[in-house]
Design a protein around this motif. Structure first.
Motif, PDB file in Angstrom:
ATOM      1  N   GLU A  13      35.941  -3.604   8.196  1.00 44.54           N
ATOM      2  CA  GLU A  13      35.525  -4.327   9.407  1.00 44.54           C
ATOM      3  C   GLU A  13      34.010  -4.299   9.558  1.00 44.54           C
ATOM      4  O   GLU A  13      33.394  -5.303   9.947  1.00 44.54           O
ATOM      5  CB  GLU A  13      36.193  -3.702  10.635  1.00 44.54           C
ATOM      6  N   GLN A  27      31.463  -7.588   9.703  1.00 42.16           N
ATOM      7  CA  GLN A  27      30.585  -7.885  10.839  1.00 42.16           C
ATOM      8  C   GLN A  27      29.114  -7.905  10.435  1.00 42.16           C
ATOM      9  O   GLN A  27      28.327  -8.696  10.962  1.00 42.16           O
ATOM     10  CB  GLN A  27      30.814  -6.853  11.952  1.00 42.16           C
ATOM     11  N   CYS A  69      30.547  -6.659  20.980  1.00 39.16           N
ATOM     12  CA  CYS A  69      31.829  -6.247  21.569  1.00 39.16           C
ATOM     13  C   CYS A  69      32.628  -7.422  22.110  1.00 39.16           C
ATOM     14  O   CYS A  69      33.856  -7.343  22.206  1.00 39.16           O
ATOM     15  CB  CYS A  69      31.593  -5.231  22.694  1.00 39.16           C
ATOM     16  N   THR A  99      34.073 -10.003  18.893  1.00 44.21           N
ATOM     17  CA  THR A  99      34.863  -9.423  17.814  1.00 44.21           C
ATOM     18  C   THR A  99      36.316  -9.872  17.760  1.00 44.21           C
ATOM     19  O   THR A  99      36.799 -10.292  16.718  1.00 44.21           O
ATOM     20  CB  THR A  99      34.761  -7.876  17.862  1.00 44.21           C
ATOM     21  N   VAL A 100      37.054  -9.806  18.875  1.00 42.82           N
ATOM     22  CA  VAL A 100      38.460 -10.217  18.875  1.00 42.82           C
ATOM     23  C   VAL A 100      38.579 -11.717  19.100  1.00 42.82           C
ATOM     24  O   VAL A 100      39.369 -12.398  18.441  1.00 42.82           O
ATOM     25  CB  VAL A 100      39.255  -9.458  19.957  1.00 42.82           C
ATOM     26  N   GLU A 151      38.221 -13.903  16.021  1.00 47.17           N
ATOM     27  CA  GLU A 151      39.416 -13.961  15.169  1.00 47.17           C
ATOM     28  C   GLU A 151      40.397 -14.988  15.700  1.00 47.17           C
ATOM     29  O   GLU A 151      41.019 -15.738  14.934  1.00 47.17           O
ATOM     30  CB  GLU A 151      40.080 -12.588  15.098  1.00 47.17           C
ATOM     31  N   LEU A 195      44.069  -2.425  15.408  1.00 45.04           N
ATOM     32  CA  LEU A 195      43.123  -3.532  15.319  1.00 45.04           C
ATOM     33  C   LEU A 195      42.041  -3.401  16.387  1.00 45.04           C
ATOM     34  O   LEU A 195      40.851  -3.540  16.104  1.00 45.04           O
ATOM     35  CB  LEU A 195      43.861  -4.861  15.460  1.00 45.04           C
ATOM     36  N   SER A 204      39.640  -0.431  15.692  1.00 44.83           N
ATOM     37  CA  SER A 204      38.699  -0.756  14.617  1.00 44.83           C
ATOM     38  C   SER A 204      37.605  -1.696  15.119  1.00 44.83           C
ATOM     39  O   SER A 204      36.408  -1.497  14.856  1.00 44.83           O
ATOM     40  CB  SER A 204      39.428  -1.389  13.434  1.00 44.83           C
ATOM     41  N   LYS A 205      38.020  -2.729  15.843  1.00 47.20           N
ATOM     42  CA  LYS A 205      37.055  -3.689  16.377  1.00 47.20           C
ATOM     43  C   LYS A 205      36.091  -3.023  17.355  1.00 47.20           C
ATOM     44  O   LYS A 205      34.873  -3.257  17.318  1.00 47.20           O
ATOM     45  CB  LYS A 205      37.796  -4.827  17.079  1.00 47.20           C
ATOM     46  N   GLY A 243      32.113  -2.435  16.923  1.00 46.42           N
ATOM     47  CA  GLY A 243      31.269  -3.093  17.914  1.00 46.42           C
ATOM     48  C   GLY A 243      30.326  -2.125  18.607  1.00 46.42           C
ATOM     49  O   GLY A 243      29.130  -2.400  18.774  1.00 46.42           O
ATOM     50  N   SER A 258      37.095 -10.446  25.591  1.00 45.68           N
ATOM     51  CA  SER A 258      37.381 -10.883  24.226  1.00 45.68           C
ATOM     52  C   SER A 258      38.866 -10.884  23.938  1.00 45.68           C
ATOM     53  O   SER A 258      39.347 -11.672  23.119  1.00 45.68           O
ATOM     54  CB  SER A 258      36.648  -9.975  23.228  1.00 45.68           C
ATOM     55  N   THR A 259      39.612  -9.989  24.597  1.00 42.14           N
ATOM     56  CA  THR A 259      41.064  -9.956  24.402  1.00 42.14           C
ATOM     57  C   THR A 259      41.785 -10.974  25.278  1.00 42.14           C
ATOM     58  O   THR A 259      42.980 -11.188  25.116  1.00 42.14           O
ATOM     59  CB  THR A 259      41.624  -8.554  24.721  1.00 42.14           C
TER      60      THR A 259
END
Length: 287
Positions: free
Chosen positions: A25, A29, A100, A103-104, A107, A126, A129-130, A134, A201-202
């Protein structure tokens, strides 16, 4: 998607902790263009300030008051402190929100998020890790700026003690240690922005929305802190404590403000990170 991952955990040779390694990861990045651009901006800022001082002349006191900015050309340590001072309120917010918040959501925007989960990478793995990458890159950005500024400032103004505007000075060794504390505190104070960006981001498939939303809410916090009518309610705003690190670059440092700021920032950040993990665990990922 989560049911598939659960069934795969029973497969021979499958280990959830081995999926999406941090090094993989991190490399992904680091290779991205926005990482290179952000690094270039932070590296160039000290050079821009040196040129500005060369063109405009050495900074001097204004209205009889001497501030940290007025000592910028006293030594490399002073120049590094000034770079942190002019950047902490906004510029250093950008890499935190970017690393931050993008990142998600990125994807999802690439339609690769569901394939990662089908690999299968557990959702919690996941996100961890992200988030770890970040935060690591955000810290690296905050370290990069003063390190470059110290090198550039030393070349331009010489190696020497950190002169304190209110009087006195710190030896180069003590100044370096105090600047390390300052960087650590700025990073902790920006955890709120990191939490906002990661949570958004989520929630969205638009990276710009997550990054912009985190930056926008951080600015709102700064505006609210400027409203003196709020009185003691401002003590609960992370923005109220963002420059408490100035107490660390005194001959007799004061830690009370930094302790309060750390407590406020960590509390907000933990809540936001928890919301991100809880929401993503229940999210129906279709992109």
């Amino acid at each position: 998607m989560s049911a598939l991952a659960e069934r795969a955990e029973t497969a021979d040779g499958y280990r959830a902790r081995r999926t999406l390694p941090l090094r993989v990861e991190l490399v992904r990045q680091l290779k991205r263009r926005r990482t290179l651009v952000m690094g270039a901006i932070l590296t160039l800022l000290p050079f821009v300030l040196v040129v500005a001082f060369a063109i405009g002349g050495d900074p001097g006191s204004r209205n009889g008051r001497v501030t940290l900015m007025d000592t910028a050309t006293a030594s490399g340590a002073n120049f590094a402190a000034v770079n942190l001072f002019v950047s902490a309120g906004f510029l250093l917010v950008i890499p935190v929100a970017l690393f931050c918040g993008d990142t998600v959501a990125s994807e999802a925007s690439w339609s690769s998020l569901r394939y990662l989960l089908a690999a299968p990478v557990p959702r919690t793995r996941l996100l961890w890790s992200k988030l770890a990458v970040g935060l690591g890159m955000s810290l690296a950005a905050m370290v990069l700026l003063p390190v470059v500024a110290l090198a550039v400032g030393t070349a331009a103004y010489g190696w020497g003690p950190l002169n304190i505007p209110t009087g006195g000075s710190l030896s180069p060794g003590t100044a370096a240690a105090r600047l390390a504390v300052v960087v650590a505190y700025i990073f902790v104070s920006q955890l709120v922005t990191a939490g906002l960006a990661f949570w958004l981001s989520t929630k969205t498939d638009a990276p710009l929305g997550a990054v912009g939303g985190a930056v926008g809410l951080t600015i709102v916090g700064n505006v609210l802190d400027a409203v003196t009518a709020l009185g003691h309610w401002r003590d609960f705003l992370p923005a109220h404590w963002q420059f408490a690190w100035a107490d660390a670059v005194q001959t007799q440092p004061e830690w009370a403000g930094m302790v309060q700021g750390t407590a406020i920032s960590v509390t907000y950040a933990l809540v936001l990170f928890a919301l991100a993990f809880r929401g993503f665990a229940r999210k129906d990922v279709v992109s």
